[in-house]
Design a protein around this motif. Structure first.
Motif, PDB file in Angstrom:
ATOM      1  N   ASN A   1       0.829  -1.204   0.000  1.00  0.00           N
ATOM      2  CA  ASN A   1       0.000   0.000   0.000  1.00  0.00           C
ATOM      3  C   ASN A   1       0.867   1.258   0.000  1.00  0.00           C
ATOM      4  N   SER A   2       1.652   1.398  -1.064  1.00  0.00           N
ATOM      5  CA  SER A   2       2.520   2.563  -1.211  1.00  0.00           C
ATOM      6  C   SER A   2       2.650   2.909  -2.685  1.00  0.00           C
ATOM      7  N   ILE A   3       2.735   4.203  -2.977  1.00  0.00           N
ATOM      8  CA  ILE A   3       2.939   4.628  -4.361  1.00  0.00           C
ATOM      9  C   ILE A   3       4.418   4.564  -4.732  1.00  0.00           C
ATOM     10  N   LEU A   4       5.293   4.333  -3.754  1.00  0.00           N
ATOM     11  CA  LEU A   4       6.728   4.313  -4.008  1.00  0.00           C
ATOM     12  C   LEU A   4       7.220   2.880  -4.131  1.00  0.00           C
ATOM     13  N   GLY A   5       6.713   2.143  -5.099  1.00  0.00           N
ATOM     14  CA  GLY A   5       7.159   0.781  -5.284  1.00  0.00           C
ATOM     15  C   GLY A   5       8.570   0.745  -5.848  1.00  0.00           C
ATOM     16  N   PHE A   6       9.492   0.070  -5.166  1.00  0.00           N
ATOM     17  CA  PHE A   6      10.875  -0.001  -5.639  1.00  0.00           C
ATOM     18  C   PHE A   6      11.558  -1.229  -5.055  1.00  0.00           C
ATOM     19  N   LYS A   7      12.678  -1.609  -5.691  1.00  0.00           N
ATOM     20  CA  LYS A   7      13.544  -2.675  -5.191  1.00  0.00           C
ATOM     21  C   LYS A   7      14.943  -2.158  -4.890  1.00  0.00           C
ATOM     22  N   VAL A   8      15.330  -1.092  -5.615  1.00  0.00           N
ATOM     23  CA  VAL A   8      16.691  -0.562  -5.512  1.00  0.00           C
ATOM     24  C   VAL A   8      16.639   0.955  -5.466  1.00  0.00           C
ATOM     25  N   LEU A   9      17.468   1.541  -4.607  1.00  0.00           N
ATOM     26  CA  LEU A   9      17.613   2.996  -4.549  1.00  0.00           C
ATOM     27  C   LEU A   9      19.049   3.359  -4.887  1.00  0.00           C
ATOM     28  N   PHE A  10      19.204   4.206  -5.920  1.00  0.00           N
ATOM     29  CA  PHE A  10      20.512   4.759  -6.284  1.00  0.00           C
ATOM     30  C   PHE A  10      20.582   6.191  -5.763  1.00  0.00           C
ATOM     31  N   PRO A  11      21.770   6.689  -5.413  1.00  0.00           N
ATOM     32  CA  PRO A  11      21.910   8.096  -5.011  1.00  0.00           C
ATOM     33  C   PRO A  11      21.734   9.029  -6.209  1.00  0.00           C
ATOM     34  N   TRP A  12      21.355  10.268  -5.927  1.00  0.00           N
ATOM     35  CA  TRP A  12      21.066  11.235  -6.980  1.00  0.00           C
ATOM     36  C   TRP A  12      22.250  11.457  -7.912  1.00  0.00           C
ATOM     37  N   ASN A  13      23.438  11.262  -7.410  1.00  0.00           N
ATOM     38  CA  ASN A  13      24.643  11.440  -8.223  1.00  0.00           C
ATOM     39  C   ASN A  13      24.606  10.593  -9.492  1.00  0.00           C
ATOM     40  N   TYR A  14      23.841   9.489  -9.461  1.00  0.00           N
ATOM     41  CA  TYR A  14      23.814   8.575 -10.603  1.00  0.00           C
ATOM     42  C   TYR A  14      23.295   9.274 -11.861  1.00  0.00           C
ATOM     43  N   VAL A  15      22.185  10.014 -11.761  1.00  0.00           N
ATOM     44  CA  VAL A  15      21.636  10.655 -12.953  1.00  0.00           C
ATOM     45  C   VAL A  15      22.512  11.822 -13.405  1.00  0.00           C
ATOM     46  N   VAL A  16      23.181  12.466 -12.452  1.00  0.00           N
ATOM     47  CA  VAL A  16      24.054  13.587 -12.806  1.00  0.00           C
ATOM     48  C   VAL A  16      25.286  13.083 -13.552  1.00  0.00           C
ATOM     49  N   SER A  17      25.910  12.032 -13.028  1.00  0.00           N
ATOM     50  CA  SER A  17      27.148  11.527 -13.618  1.00  0.00           C
ATOM     51  C   SER A  17      26.927  10.813 -14.943  1.00  0.00           C
ATOM     52  N   HIS A  18      25.703  10.363 -15.211  1.00  0.00           N
ATOM     53  CA  HIS A  18      25.436   9.644 -16.452  1.00  0.00           C
ATOM     54  C   HIS A  18      24.740  10.505 -17.505  1.00  0.00           C
ATOM     55  N   GLY A  19      24.749  11.807 -17.291  1.00  0.00           N
ATOM     56  CA  GLY A  19      24.259  12.717 -18.322  1.00  0.00           C
ATOM     57  C   GLY A  19      22.755  12.759 -18.481  1.00  0.00           C
ATOM     58  N   ASN A  20      22.016  12.230 -17.513  1.00  0.00           N
ATOM     59  CA  ASN A  20      20.553  12.249 -17.620  1.00  0.00           C
ATOM     60  C   ASN A  20      19.931  13.470 -16.959  1.00  0.00           C
ATOM     61  N   TYR A  21      20.733  14.223 -16.261  1.00  0.00           N
ATOM     62  CA  TYR A  21      20.232  15.372 -15.518  1.00  0.00           C
ATOM     63  C   TYR A  21      19.990  16.547 -16.463  1.00  0.00           C
ATOM     64  N   ASN A  22      18.871  17.230 -16.258  1.00  0.00           N
ATOM     65  CA  ASN A  22      18.514  18.352 -17.116  1.00  0.00           C
ATOM     66  C   ASN A  22      18.203  19.565 -16.245  1.00  0.00           C
ATOM     67  N   GLU A  23      18.970  20.636 -16.413  1.00  0.00           N
ATOM     68  CA  GLU A  23      18.798  21.824 -15.568  1.00  0.00           C
ATOM     69  C   GLU A  23      17.717  22.770 -16.070  1.00  0.00           C
ATOM     70  N   SER A  24      17.061  22.433 -17.158  1.00  0.00           N
ATOM     71  CA  SER A  24      16.015  23.303 -17.708  1.00  0.00           C
ATOM     72  C   SER A  24      14.733  23.177 -16.888  1.00  0.00           C
ATOM     73  N   TRP A  25      14.116  24.314 -16.593  1.00  0.00           N
ATOM     74  CA  TRP A  25      12.843  24.309 -15.883  1.00  0.00           C
ATOM     75  C   TRP A  25      11.707  23.837 -16.784  1.00  0.00           C
ATOM     76  N   GLY A  26      11.987  23.694 -18.063  1.00  0.00           N
ATOM     77  CA  GLY A  26      10.964  23.202 -18.975  1.00  0.00           C
ATOM     78  C   GLY A  26      10.960  21.688 -19.112  1.00  0.00           C
ATOM     79  N   SER A  27      11.901  21.024 -18.438  1.00  0.00           N
ATOM     80  CA  SER A  27      11.981  19.568 -18.520  1.00  0.00           C
ATOM     81  C   SER A  27      11.280  18.953 -17.309  1.00  0.00           C
ATOM     82  N   ASN A  28      10.099  18.406 -17.529  1.00  0.00           N
ATOM     83  CA  ASN A  28       9.310  17.822 -16.439  1.00  0.00           C
ATOM     84  C   ASN A  28       9.262  16.305 -16.608  1.00  0.00           C
ATOM     85  N   SER A  29      10.062  15.584 -15.828  1.00  0.00           N
ATOM     86  CA  SER A  29      10.088  14.134 -16.012  1.00  0.00           C
ATOM     87  C   SER A  29      10.378  13.360 -14.727  1.00  0.00           C
ATOM     88  N   ILE A  30      10.462  14.037 -13.602  1.00  0.00           N
ATOM     89  CA  ILE A  30      10.700  13.342 -12.339  1.00  0.00           C
ATOM     90  C   ILE A  30       9.586  13.700 -11.349  1.00  0.00           C
TER      91      ILE A  30
END
Length: 231
Positions: free
Chosen positions: A189-218
């Motif tokens: 009974n949770s909306i946060l279904g997960f098996k693995v948690l990676f630190p935020w650094n993962y998306v930054v270091s792999h080029g998935n991070y977007n600093e634009s305020w027009g990018s809505n995906s998280i």
């Protein structure tokens, strides 16, 4: 008088056995359906209430406006939003961004599986949400790059009954992640279904991070100051 009426009712029931059986079956099915509906509603209303401060946790949603007059409602936010809102809005005590990932190949020894349920989160995750730790604890987790927190189900899948903290799993054949903690499997009974948690650094270091305020995906969730929702 009451006893006589009861006897008459029983005689009528036994006399019309077929009708009685049909009525009993219909009543039983109706009661069972009502019970299942009650249990379903109870389960739906219990979502995420196992968190200690569930009444102060909110998911940020947006109304976006384009060429038409009607707003387009979404439950995703810009990548950069959470920390900025925490700094600019006094009512927000803490924030946590969640970036849901696709399947990744996990390899440990002879065990090799594609795993889903991977979420990249800010280090504030366990300051906002309540989960029981089986191995390790929340202090310091999700802060170092190439570390991860996994569920008990996943730990058993790869390491059996061993304590896997400090052990590594190869991810996508080109990275090695060290397990920093194991939590008990999250309830259903949770909306946060997960098996693995990676630190935020993962998306930054792999080029998935977007600093634009027009990018809505998280998704961005916030924990309000005590009493802020009542003001």
């Amino acid at each position: 008088m009451a006893l006589n009426k009861l006897k008459q009712a029983l005689r009528l029931l036994f006399k019309e056995r077929r009708i009685t059986l049909i009525n009993i079956i219909g009543l039983s099915v109706s009661l069972a359906c009502a019970l299942f509906m009650l249990l379903w509603v109870q389960h739906e209303l219990s979502y995420d209430k196992f968190h200690t401060d569930y009444d102060r946790l909110y998911r940020v949603e947006e109304d976006q406006y384009y060429s038409n007059a009607e707003p387009y409602h979404v439950n995703v936010t810009p990548w950069v939003s959470g920390p900025v809102w925490k700094d600019e809005v006094p009512e927000i005590k803490e924030q946590c961004r969640l970036a849901f990932q696709g399947g990744h190949l996990f390899t440990e020894g002879e065990n090799k599986f594609f795993e889903d349920g991977i979420v990249v989160v800010d280090s504030s995750f366990f300051d906002m949400f309540t989960y029981e730790f089986k191995y390790g604890n929340k202090e310091g987790v999700l802060r170092e790059p190439n570390t991860m927190v996994i569920t008990e189900e996943l730990a058993t899948k790869y390491f059996g009954d061993e304590d896997p903290v400090g052990k590594t799993i190869q991810v996508n054949q080109d990275m090695h992640f060290t397990i920093s903690a194991v939590i008990q499997d999250p309830p259903s009974n949770s909306i946060l279904g997960f098996k693995v948690l990676f630190p935020w650094n993962y998306v930054v270091s792999h080029g998935n991070y977007n600093e634009s305020w027009g990018s809505n995906s998280i998704r961005t969730l916030v924990k309000l100051q005590e009493g802020a929702a009542d003001s």
